[in-house]
Design a protein around this motif. Structure first.
Motif: not given
Ligand SMILES: Nc1ncnc2c1ncn2[C@@H]1O[C@H](COP(=O)(O)OP(=O)(O)OP(=O)(O)O)[C@@H](O)[C@H]1O
Ligand SMILES: [Mg+2]
Lengths: 252, 362
Positions: A75, A79, A92, A103, A109, A111, A114, A116-117, B203-204, B206-209, B211-212, B214-215, B228, B232-233, B236
């Motif tokens: 990663y 970057r 995905l 993404l 990138r 964690s 990340s 934000g919506v 809410w979670m 819907k965030t980019n977090f 989605k990552v 799921l990915a 990525y 880290g993901y 958390i």
């Protein structure tokens, strides 16, 4: 001499004593395309794996923009600006086309950054440009898993392109595509080469010709020959190990 | 499914839960309150397992940490000045250790309920995921942890109350726990906590977090090659799962009035996973329903035929995994597939083309 973007220096990769790469070297200039061909098992995919940090070399080093990246995590290498498309489509499937691209396009990138919506406007603009280039504007809300094979390949090229990478490694991007699709893919890559560098693996000589770029031929973990496609096609050694065999198969 | 249907169903469920004191007996209300507390843990497990693909067989540990921290506080506030908890006296301790008395202050106890399990979960996850250990190995590590945790609690009797655990606490913030009005308030607090946890998860997602996450579940290496760092993901997500487990444990002990090693070990941790699988591991509403179903089922079976419970949970798990991999949440989709198949079969027989055309239009 101009500084190389990527320089692979004497890389050896060994799997249980078998050298998949055997002291190979390669230099890539900024905003250029290089095509990598060679028979099955020559080590082409392994070379990309090594550049991106997925496989660790036993000898040699890899320098990207003057920095030694041989020991970095995948990663972190990404970057720094290298992104790779795998031989099997690596999209995905449970996310929409838009989410796949955004993404890939996000500049931040980590964690903890990340939460934000939604999609930032800068990412959004970037993604829209890529959507247009890969011709998937109509499919933006489709789940990636529902795309056709060719569309999946384009989406993945799109993801690689939208990542902020300067060097894009594509492993058989046109595999399984129709003649038309593969011509469009070559066109796409050439248009993107104005501000990216590409290292493209493929077996399909028509596609390679459409890329009209210098070709490197690999054989048994080594670089056999580098030159224009014409020079390569006339080279007796290349014909013996690779092209001749393809012709025989075509005849048979 | 229509777009408004899902929020409408969620709201109906919430209304039914809020109004439950009106139509449930005190006994059933107390059961429901307990199981809703468990559902908070299930939401955490949904994020960890359903969304990030990390199976944890040790959620009982984080649940237990939250529960024990709160009970330590409750034991301390029940004491006369200068007294020690009874079991410490019996074990021959001459003073209450400092890491116990730390939790005397309610604010510290409340913070502890959140922080202790979260930090424990984050620490474990960070160590393991950074070494690229995952999948089945992670599941085994967490299971070993659950075993070790229960064993430790039993062996350190002087500090933990040992096998019998901790009980006999009567007041919380000056209220009598058995008081019916407190019980009702506790029930609504539980519903509120669950609703908050649910909204947080939504809410979670819907965030980019989200989605990552799921990915990562669907293709960890793909996301790594987009720059990525999955560790880290996942850390958390696992820490959030730990926090939810801790809150769940703390609320649960208030409902039942006791905590013991038997409630936090391997078997309870597995039951937590089964409840989530039954509900559908990646559906937030699904895991809440699954938890209620499994726990009410457990209550019913263990009072009717106590020896059958472990057998039934095993069978249930096998049935769900083989027949209904998406759990309760997968039923609507399964229904659609079945009607689709029936329709296609009729189409193949070539009967009543007009009727067919109409059904297809709909
Ligand atoms: N992880 C691995 N472990 C052991 N051997 C491997 C591994 N990856 C690749 N190899 C071996 O290394 C050699 C080079 O493989 P590589 O995939 O790089 O070839 P390739 O040039 O990409 O071939 P193709 O055209 O078929 O994609 C092959 O002999 C392969 O079997
Ligand atoms: Mg290959």
């Amino acid at each position: 001499m101009q500084n190389a973007l990527l320089s692979v220096e004497n890389i050896t990769v060994s799997f249980d004593g078998f050298n998949a790469l055997d002291g190979i070297s390669l230099r890539l200039m900024p905003t250029s395309i290089r095509v990598l061909i060679g028979p099955n098992g020559a080590g082409k995919s392994t070379l990309l794996d090594t550049v991106i940090g997925n496989v660790r070399p036993t000898k040699g080093r890899i320098v990207f923009r003057g920095e030694d990246i041989t020991e970095l995590n995948e990663y972190k290498i990404v970057r720094r600006g290298i992104c790779r498309k795998f031989q099997a489509p690596g999209i995905l499937e449970n996310l929409s086309v838009l989410d796949n691209l955004s993404l890939a396009a996000r500049p931040r990138r980590e964690s903890w950054r990340s939460f934000g919506v939604g999609i930032d406007s800068s990412v959004r603009a970037r993604v829209e440009r890529v959507l247009e280039r890969i011709g998937l504007e109509e499919k933006r809300h489709t789940m990636a898993g529902q795309l056709s094979h060719g569309q999946k390949q384009w989406l993945e090229i799109g993801m690689v392109v939208s990542s902020h990478a300067d060097l894009l490694l594509l492993d058989e991007p046109a595999a399984g595509m129709s003649l038309d699709e593969s011509a469009q893919t070559a066109e796409l890559i050439r248009s993107l080469a104005s501000d990216h560098s590409f290292l493209v693996i493929d077996h399909d000589m028509t596609f390679v010709e459409q890329l009209s770029a210098p070709v490197s031929v690999m054989h048994m973990g080594r670089m056999l020959k580098e030159g224009t496609l014409e020079e390569i096609q006339r080279d007796p050694q290349v014909i013996a190990v690779y092209l001749g065999r393809e012709k025989e198969e075509a005849v048979a | 499914m229509k777009k408004w249907l899902r929020p409408a169903l969620d709201l109906a469920l919430l209304a039914a839960l809020v109004a439950a004191p009106l139509y449930l007996s005190a006994y059933h209300l107390s059961l429901l309150g307990r199981f809703l507390a468990m559902a908070i843990l299930s939401l955490g497990l949904c994020l960890v397992w359903g969304w990030s693909g990390v199976l944890s067989l040790g959620q009982g540990v984080f649940w237990g940490l939250g529960a024990y921290v709160l009970v330590m506080h409750l034991k301390l506030v029940g004491l006369q000045p200068g007294d020690m908890p009874d079991f410490m006296l019996w074990s021959g301790l001459d003073h209450t250790p400092g890491w116990w008395t730390l939790f005397r202050h309610p604010a510290v106890a409340l913070a502890g309920v959140l922080i202790v399990p979260t930090v424990a979960a984050a620490g474990l996850a960070w160590l393991v995921f950074n070494r690229r250990v995952g999948g089945i190995y992670f599941a085994l590590i967490t299971q070993a942890l659950a075993l070790a945790f229960a064993t430790l609690l039993i062996s350190e009797q002087a500090y933990t109350g040992g096998f019998n655990g901790l009980t006999d606490f009567t007041t919380v913030l000056g209220h009598y726990i058995v008081d019916p009005s407190f019980q009702r308030a506790l029930y609504w607090i539980t519903v509120g906590a669950l609703a908050a946890a649910f909204l947080f998860c939504r809410w979670m997602g819907k965030t980019n977090f989200g989605k990552v996450l799921l990915a990562i579940r669907d293709g960890e290496s793909r996301i790594r090659f987009l720059g990525y760092n999955p560790a880290g993901y996942k850390t958390i997500a696992f820490a959030i799962g730990g926090a939810f487990a801790g809150i769940s444990g703390a609320l649960y002990v208030l409902h039942v009035g006791v905590i013991s090693p038997a409630m936090v070990g391997v078997m309870p941790s597995i039951e937590m996973v089964v409840a989530v699988a039954v509900g559908g591991r990646s559906s937030f509403t699904g895991v809440i329903l699954g938890t209620l179903l499994v726990n009410f089922g457990k209550d019913w079976i263990s009072s009717a035929m106590p020896e059958m419970w472990q057998l039934s949970i095993g069978l249930l798990f096998i049935l769900v995994v083989t027949l209904l991999p998406k759990g309760l949440a997968g039923i609507p989709e399964l229904g659609r597939q079945i009607t689709e198949r029936i329709r296609r079969r009729t189409a193949r027989r070539g009967v009543e083309p007009e009727v067919l055309a109409i059904t297809q239009k709909n």
